[in-house]
Design a protein around this motif. Sequence first.
Motif, PDB file in Angstrom:
ATOM      1  N   CYS A 499     191.244 121.785  60.982  1.00  0.00           N
ATOM      2  CA  CYS A 499     191.436 123.028  61.703  1.00  0.00           C
ATOM      3  C   CYS A 499     191.883 124.105  60.724  1.00  0.00           C
ATOM      4  N   CYS A 500     191.797 125.374  61.142  1.00  0.00           N
ATOM      5  CA  CYS A 500     192.216 126.471  60.276  1.00  0.00           C
ATOM      6  C   CYS A 500     193.724 126.619  60.240  1.00  0.00           C
ATOM      7  N   ARG A 501     194.443 125.909  61.106  1.00  0.00           N
ATOM      8  CA  ARG A 501     195.889 126.032  61.193  1.00  0.00           C
ATOM      9  C   ARG A 501     196.540 124.660  61.059  1.00  0.00           C
ATOM     10  N   ARG A 502     197.781 124.685  60.555  1.00  0.00           N
ATOM     11  CA  ARG A 502     198.573 123.461  60.465  1.00  0.00           C
ATOM     12  C   ARG A 502     199.368 123.253  61.755  1.00  0.00           C
ATOM     13  N   LYS A 503     199.766 124.373  62.344  1.00  0.00           N
ATOM     14  CA  LYS A 503     200.526 124.336  63.592  1.00  0.00           C
ATOM     15  C   LYS A 503     199.783 125.147  64.652  1.00  0.00           C
ATOM     16  N   PRO A 504     200.059 124.950  65.909  1.00  0.00           N
ATOM     17  CA  PRO A 504     199.340 125.672  66.969  1.00  0.00           C
ATOM     18  C   PRO A 504     199.460 127.183  66.820  1.00  0.00           C
ATOM     19  N   GLY A 505     198.347 127.894  67.062  1.00  0.00           N
ATOM     20  CA  GLY A 505     198.338 129.346  66.971  1.00  0.00           C
ATOM     21  C   GLY A 505     196.931 129.875  67.093  1.00  0.00           C
ATOM     22  N   ALA A 506     196.790 131.181  66.818  1.00  0.00           N
ATOM     23  CA  ALA A 506     195.496 131.836  66.971  1.00  0.00           C
ATOM     24  C   ALA A 506     194.541 131.399  65.881  1.00  0.00           C
ATOM     25  N   CYS A 507     193.257 131.369  66.207  1.00  0.00           N
ATOM     26  CA  CYS A 507     192.234 130.939  65.255  1.00  0.00           C
ATOM     27  C   CYS A 507     191.881 132.081  64.313  1.00  0.00           C
ATOM     28  N   ILE A 508     191.586 131.740  63.067  1.00  0.00           N
ATOM     29  CA  ILE A 508     191.247 132.757  62.068  1.00  0.00           C
ATOM     30  C   ILE A 508     189.952 133.468  62.408  1.00  0.00           C
ATOM     31  N   THR A 509     189.087 132.817  63.210  1.00  0.00           N
ATOM     32  CA  THR A 509     187.811 133.454  63.566  1.00  0.00           C
ATOM     33  C   THR A 509     188.012 134.628  64.512  1.00  0.00           C
ATOM     34  N   THR A 510     189.203 134.737  65.145  1.00  0.00           N
ATOM     35  CA  THR A 510     189.487 135.867  66.025  1.00  0.00           C
ATOM     36  C   THR A 510     189.925 137.100  65.257  1.00  0.00           C
ATOM     37  N   SER A 511     190.123 136.946  63.920  1.00  0.00           N
ATOM     38  CA  SER A 511     190.526 138.087  63.107  1.00  0.00           C
ATOM     39  C   SER A 511     189.342 139.017  62.909  1.00  0.00           C
ATOM     40  N   GLN A 512     189.600 140.352  62.979  1.00  0.00           N
ATOM     41  CA  GLN A 512     188.541 141.318  62.756  1.00  0.00           C
ATOM     42  C   GLN A 512     187.999 141.222  61.328  1.00  0.00           C
ATOM     43  N   LEU A 513     188.855 140.847  60.368  1.00  0.00           N
ATOM     44  CA  LEU A 513     188.427 140.739  58.972  1.00  0.00           C
ATOM     45  C   LEU A 513     187.451 139.588  58.789  1.00  0.00           C
ATOM     46  N   PHE A 514     187.609 138.503  59.583  1.00  0.00           N
ATOM     47  CA  PHE A 514     186.673 137.390  59.500  1.00  0.00           C
ATOM     48  C   PHE A 514     185.264 137.853  59.857  1.00  0.00           C
ATOM     49  N   CYS A 553     181.329 133.156  51.126  1.00  0.00           N
ATOM     50  CA  CYS A 553     182.258 134.269  51.338  1.00  0.00           C
ATOM     51  C   CYS A 553     183.603 133.778  51.865  1.00  0.00           C
ATOM     52  N   TYR A 554     183.564 132.818  52.781  1.00  0.00           N
ATOM     53  CA  TYR A 554     184.822 132.321  53.332  1.00  0.00           C
ATOM     54  C   TYR A 554     185.633 131.588  52.259  1.00  0.00           C
ATOM     55  N   THR A 555     184.992 130.707  51.485  1.00  0.00           N
ATOM     56  CA  THR A 555     185.731 129.938  50.476  1.00  0.00           C
ATOM     57  C   THR A 555     186.280 130.848  49.379  1.00  0.00           C
ATOM     58  N   THR A 556     185.481 131.877  49.008  1.00  0.00           N
ATOM     59  CA  THR A 556     185.983 132.807  47.993  1.00  0.00           C
ATOM     60  C   THR A 556     187.153 133.618  48.537  1.00  0.00           C
ATOM     61  N   TRP A 557     187.074 133.999  49.798  1.00  0.00           N
ATOM     62  CA  TRP A 557     188.146 134.773  50.432  1.00  0.00           C
ATOM     63  C   TRP A 557     189.427 133.949  50.541  1.00  0.00           C
ATOM     64  N   ARG A 558     189.317 132.723  51.001  1.00  0.00           N
ATOM     65  CA  ARG A 558     190.505 131.927  51.293  1.00  0.00           C
ATOM     66  C   ARG A 558     191.015 131.107  50.094  1.00  0.00           C
ATOM     67  N   PHE A 559     190.129 130.807  49.126  1.00  0.00           N
ATOM     68  CA  PHE A 559     190.539 129.953  48.010  1.00  0.00           C
ATOM     69  C   PHE A 559     190.581 130.688  46.681  1.00  0.00           C
ATOM     70  N   GLY A 560     190.000 131.894  46.613  1.00  0.00           N
ATOM     71  CA  GLY A 560     190.148 132.735  45.437  1.00  0.00           C
ATOM     72  C   GLY A 560     189.315 132.313  44.246  1.00  0.00           C
ATOM     73  N   SER A 561     189.649 131.216  43.599  1.00  0.00           N
ATOM     74  CA  SER A 561     188.970 130.790  42.376  1.00  0.00           C
ATOM     75  C   SER A 561     187.637 130.129  42.700  1.00  0.00           C
ATOM     76  N   GLN A 562     186.636 130.419  41.869  1.00  0.00           N
ATOM     77  CA  GLN A 562     185.321 129.825  42.063  1.00  0.00           C
ATOM     78  C   GLN A 562     185.360 128.323  41.847  1.00  0.00           C
TER      79      GLN A 562
END
Length: 596
Positions: A499-514, A553-562
């Motif tokens: 999952c995108c979260r470790r603890k319960p909460g909103a999904c990252i796909t609901t972010s406008q930036l996603f 795009c997602y992996t570069t955004w969230r993980f930074g290094s190629q």
Amino acid sequence: MPACCSWSEVFQYETNKVTRIQSVNYGTIKWILHVIIFSYVCFALVSDKLYQRKEPVISSVHTKVKGIAEVTAEVMENGVKRSVQSVFDTADYTFPLQGNSFFVMTNFLKTEGQEQRLCPENPTRRTLCSSDRGCKKGWMDPQSKGIQTGRCIVYKGNQKTCEVAAWCPTEAVEEKPPRPALLSSAENFTVLIKNNIDFPGHNYTTRNILPGLNISCTFHKTQNPQCPIFRLGDIFQETGDNFSEVAIQGGIMGIEIYWDCNLDSWSHRCRPKYSFRRLDDKTTNESLYPGYNFRYAKYYKENNVEKRTLIKVFGIRFDILVFGTGGKFDIIQLVVYIGSTLSYFGLATVFIDFLINTYSSTFCRSRVYPCCKCCEPCAVNEYYYRKKCESIVEPKPTLKYVSFVDEPHIRMIDKQLLGKSLQHVKGQEVPRPLMDFADLTKLPLSLHDPPPIPGQPEEMQPLREEATPKSRDRPSWCQCGSCLPSQLPESRRCLEELCCRRKPGACITTSQLFGKLVLSRHALQLLLLYQEPLMALEAEATNDRLRHCAYRCYTTWRFGSQDVADFAILPSCCRWRIRKEFPKSEGPYSGFRSPY
């Protein structure tokens, strides 16, 4: 270096990339170390003449001893002692030896009138007897003076010893050398040492006797150090020994001749330097045979009977030790020395790198000790360390990286998953690589910040606090409510249980930036054309290209290094949201595959 595949790769040059640190402190340390090293290199070059080609000396030595001594000695003849006065000259007290050595007699014991017959052995613990049974016929002992006949006869008075066939009368074993030494005046003898040397590699020959030598000179360490005539007493005085004491039982003295020749024409010098050293063990007690002695005999005939005079000689053996080198300027030696010393200047780099690596901000990063003024140098070194070093992890099929939106770091997992959900694997915490904001130039203009509206406050767009309500078909490991079950086989299903979260909460796909960074079709098309400007996007392959570009795009955004992004695992919710936007025309999705 890569393997050579063609001639173009053979004719290549490789060099190291240098990180230049603009720092007054480290620059000062570098120049101080360079000055110290340069001073040492120059000092060693001049003082040790390391620009010369050195060659060991080849030498020959010839000696002449001169002196007269008057001796009054007691000699044993036919069992009777008598005094004899005589004069000893060079032929009497010097003996030829092998090599660069000569011997001077200083004391002696004589046994005169010996002839071949039967006589009693000198009394010792092994030769004393009371009857013939104590003697063994034909028995010989290395310490004995002859061969036993098997008879026990009277030696003197009531004392009996075994009879031997030997030179009789036998030498008195326990007789001590005279004190003072009979030739104590040998202290005033002189020796002339002629030493010829040769350096064949330099085609140079010389000797220790200077032209126009004053033959009446005597060596003195400071007043006449080049005189080759030595007084024996002065030699012992130089070593701190007493000639009269050594003369009683003898000894071994070394005369060292050291040649340090500079054969360069502009600073030519080739003169010997004399020194002396006691070579025998002067602390040895008498039970271990101290001093230096040997025996020799003078044979003669009397009334047609062969006789001899046995002489036990005590004296001093002088060993002449010649050593040294001759050096002459050689351009090859100079180049080799300069080349070998260039590596010394790398010590400054090693030392400064040690400071940077040792005092990096590992201490400051610790949560136990908060950063303070004392940690400022550590933080500076950490900055240098990041610019200089790059840490990588060995790529393996089991290596994976995961990222949770509610954690500031990423997690590295380097083990085989055996049916366990990736969501619950703890892994190792790894700092998130810094974002390279230069990559933002690749984004379309529509993604740049719009101009602010007058009178309206600026607001950030965080994730919604509420999580999507879980439905019955959502898996148990999902914390955001947007994940779907995996369609992969059971052996690989655990790779998509994330999952995108470790603890319960909103999904990252609901972010406008996603939506703007990952799902924007216009942005993805621009990124593809940015890489290949003339690429033709066919209708059938468009979704596949856009889907994989969205993954990147997602992996570069969230993980930074190629390097990290190549091993990144997408959360189930993000993966299915991208697949929903850019679906596959036919066939199942392949899922994550390790690039190695």
